[in-house]
Design an enzyme around this catalytic site. Structure first.
Site, PDB file in Angstrom:
ATOM      1  N   VAL A  96      30.121  42.493  22.213  1.00  0.00           N
ATOM      2  CA  VAL A  96      30.315  41.042  22.024  1.00  0.00           C
ATOM      3  C   VAL A  96      31.550  40.590  22.788  1.00  0.00           C
ATOM      4  CG1 VAL A  96      30.753  39.193  20.373  1.00  0.00           C
ATOM      5  CG2 VAL A  96      29.269  41.093  19.730  1.00  0.00           C
ATOM      6  N   LYS A 137      24.743  38.432  20.358  1.00  0.00           N
ATOM      7  CA  LYS A 137      26.163  38.559  20.029  1.00  0.00           C
ATOM      8  C   LYS A 137      26.454  37.909  18.671  1.00  0.00           C
ATOM      9  CE  LYS A 137      27.234  38.754  24.947  1.00  0.00           C
ATOM     10  NZ  LYS A 137      27.437  37.953  26.157  1.00  0.00           N
ATOM     11  N   GLY A 145      26.859  34.658  42.566  1.00  0.00           N
ATOM     12  CA  GLY A 145      26.942  35.853  41.727  1.00  0.00           C
ATOM     13  C   GLY A 145      27.392  35.596  40.299  1.00  0.00           C
ATOM     14  N   THR A 195      28.184  48.828  36.472  1.00  0.00           N
ATOM     15  CA  THR A 195      29.392  48.001  36.453  1.00  0.00           C
ATOM     16  C   THR A 195      30.367  48.455  35.360  1.00  0.00           C
ATOM     17  OG1 THR A 195      27.985  46.193  37.138  1.00  0.00           O
ATOM     18  CG2 THR A 195      30.155  45.586  36.352  1.00  0.00           C
ATOM     19  N   GLY A 251      32.211  41.638  33.037  1.00  0.00           N
ATOM     20  CA  GLY A 251      32.939  42.206  34.181  1.00  0.00           C
ATOM     21  C   GLY A 251      33.302  43.649  33.900  1.00  0.00           C
TER      22      GLY A 251
HETATM   23  N1  HSE Z   1      25.293  37.820  30.795  1.00  0.00           N
HETATM   24  C1  HSE Z   1      26.451  37.834  29.956  1.00  0.00           C
HETATM   25  C2  HSE Z   1      27.227  36.541  30.165  1.00  0.00           C
HETATM   26  C3  HSE Z   1      27.326  39.008  30.279  1.00  0.00           C
HETATM   27  O1  HSE Z   1      26.877  35.716  31.023  1.00  0.00           O
HETATM   28  O2  HSE Z   1      28.179  36.318  29.450  1.00  0.00           O
HETATM   29  C4  HSE Z   1      27.760  39.876  29.161  1.00  0.00           C
HETATM   30  O3  HSE Z   1      26.967  39.960  28.043  1.00  0.00           O
END
Ligand code: HSE
Length: 432
Positions: free
Chosen positions: A134, A207, A189, A15, A304
């Site tokens: 992050v 993070k 999704g 991605t 994304g």
């Molecule tokens: N799984 C993470 C979220 C995506 O839902 O924010 C990016 O770290």
């Protein structure tokens, strides 16, 4: 500079990798204009050379052999967008040891091994940049390291996980329960098939470890971050929160208090008027307080393909500028100190407490007495509704220590009139 062009090798074409390739090709002119130097995507590492790809690449760019990137003397910058620790850590170490600059989007890698990797990068005189690790497209790391560098950072509160923010938003809007919204989020999704790292708070803790290390110039042990996920947040608490003027968010909170660092991830009630309360769905935001600048909030997409690639490519450009001006390692990790993490029992907060109690005179005063004996002062109380012979009793406390409220709860649990301690949720209000 060894090449007349900056040459980039990308590890991974999932991605984020696809987004990086797209930006580097679609916006090649814009990037090169800013750099005043050509930039070339030299190699991209994939597992399967035959897989159909959504991005087109010139012949010879794709390879399944990591040595074609890691041991390629032509490549200046290695971009790691595979994720996880294996084999990524080894790839990043090999790249740094080969004196290549590295850009990574890998939060787990940086949270668990950032200190040693940054030391290695400094020893080798190369850059290791990780903006995308992050909050995806939000430029929070660069802001902390560069734009806010005049400040002593006092507090960071972030909504840094999109999956949990989406689930809590839907629970709030629809009054639905956690399992129902999670199933719907997975089907559409918005949540992974295995959402454990998101819903149990690990993703947010990675993070937070990265942000707190930069904000407070200290190494942070990820294992010492207090963690509570969102699977135990019932719809009742969401509606009580609304009644009391709050919204429940999964917050990653870090503060420096008297030289110690507080670092925790848990569901938190924040006032409806707080800027973070308006951050809905999959959006992320990081709220920062600096001693000079005051309050700031950074808002945007935390995941994304293109938003994350926006941060990765900005790092590539920054590293490329450093190469061109011979200024690599100009910004150090800044995490050289080893400040103690405050034990959770000493952390101060307001609390929302929901009990199920027998509806008879004297119960409230018995609960209040125990709270008072444990230095827990009550700010407000709600008691309403009927639930057989038991009724909910909801209290908000003033600022107290976690140790004191937990000690009080042990005693409250022993009261015959208290059927259940239903919930305890921390409240981030104006500090008194
Ligand atoms: N799984 C993470 C979220 C995506 O839902 O924010 C990016 O770290």
């Amino acid at each position: 500079m060894k090449n007349s062009k900056i040459k980039v090798g990308v590890l991974g074409l999932g991605t984020v990798g696809s987004g990086v390739v797209k930006i580097l090709s679609e916006n090649k002119d814009g990037v090169e204009e800013k750099l005043e130097q050509p930039i070339e995507l030299a190699k991209v590492l994939v597992k399967n050379l035959d897989k159909q790809r959504e991005v087109e690449l010139p012949a010879g760019v794709l390879t399944a052999d990591p040595t074609e990137l890691l041991e390629n003397p032509e490549i200046d910058i290695i971009v790691e967008v595979i994720g996880g620790l294996e084999p990524t850590k080894d790839f990043v170490v090999r790249a740094l040891k080969a004196d290549k600059h590295v850009v990574t989007a890998n939060k787990e890698l940086m949270a668990k091994h950032g200190a040693e990797l940054l030391d290695l990068a400094t020893d080798r005189g190369v850059d290791l940049y990780f903006e995308a690790s992050v909050a995806g497209g939000i430029p929070i790391i660069r802001s902390l390291k560069e734009s806010l560098t005049a400040n002593r950072i006092e507090k960071i509160m972030g909504i840094v996980n999109g999956t949990t923010n989406y689930i809590l938003t839907k629970m709030t809007q629809e009054g639905a329960d956690f399992d129902e919204v999670l199933a719907e989020a997975q089907a559409s999704g918005y949540a992974e098939a295995d959402p454990t790292a998101d819903i149990d708070g690990y993703d947010a803790a990675y993070k937070l470890a990265i942000l707190a290390a930069i904000a407070f110039s200290s190494r942070i042990d990820i294992n010492e971050i207090y963690l509570e996920g969102i699977s135990q947040v019932p719809p009742e608490d969401i509606s009580y929160a609304q009644e009391l003027g709050y919204v429940i968010k999964l917050l990653a909170i870090a503060k420096e208090v008297n030289g110690e660092i507080e670092a925790r991830v848990h569901p938190t009630m924040i006032p409806k008027e707080h800027p973070l309360a308006a951050v809905s769905d999959v959006f992320n935001a990081v709220f920062v307080e600096g001693h000079a600048v005051g309050e700031l909030m950074y808002y945007g997409r935390g995941a994304g393909s293109m938003p994350t690639a926006s941060a990765v490519v900005a790092d590539i450009i920054d590293v490329a500028r450093n190469i061109i001006y011979d200024a690599n390692t100009r910004i150090h990790c800044g995490c050289q100190e080893a400040k103690a993490l405050m034990p959770m029992a000493e952390v101060e907060s307001k609390y929302y407490l929901r009990l199920k109690v027998i509806d008879k005179p004297g119960v409230l005063s018995a609960v209040a007495k125990i709270l008072a004996e444990n230095e827990v002062s009550i700010a407000s109380v709600i008691q309403q509704g009927e639930d057989g012979d038991a009724v909910p009793l909801v209290l908000i406390t003033h600022q107290v220590t976690e140790g004191d409220i937990q000690a009080a709860l042990k005693e409250i649990d022993n009261l015959a009139e208290v059927k259940e301690i239903s919930s305890l949720i921390r409240v981030e209000d104006q500090v008194e």
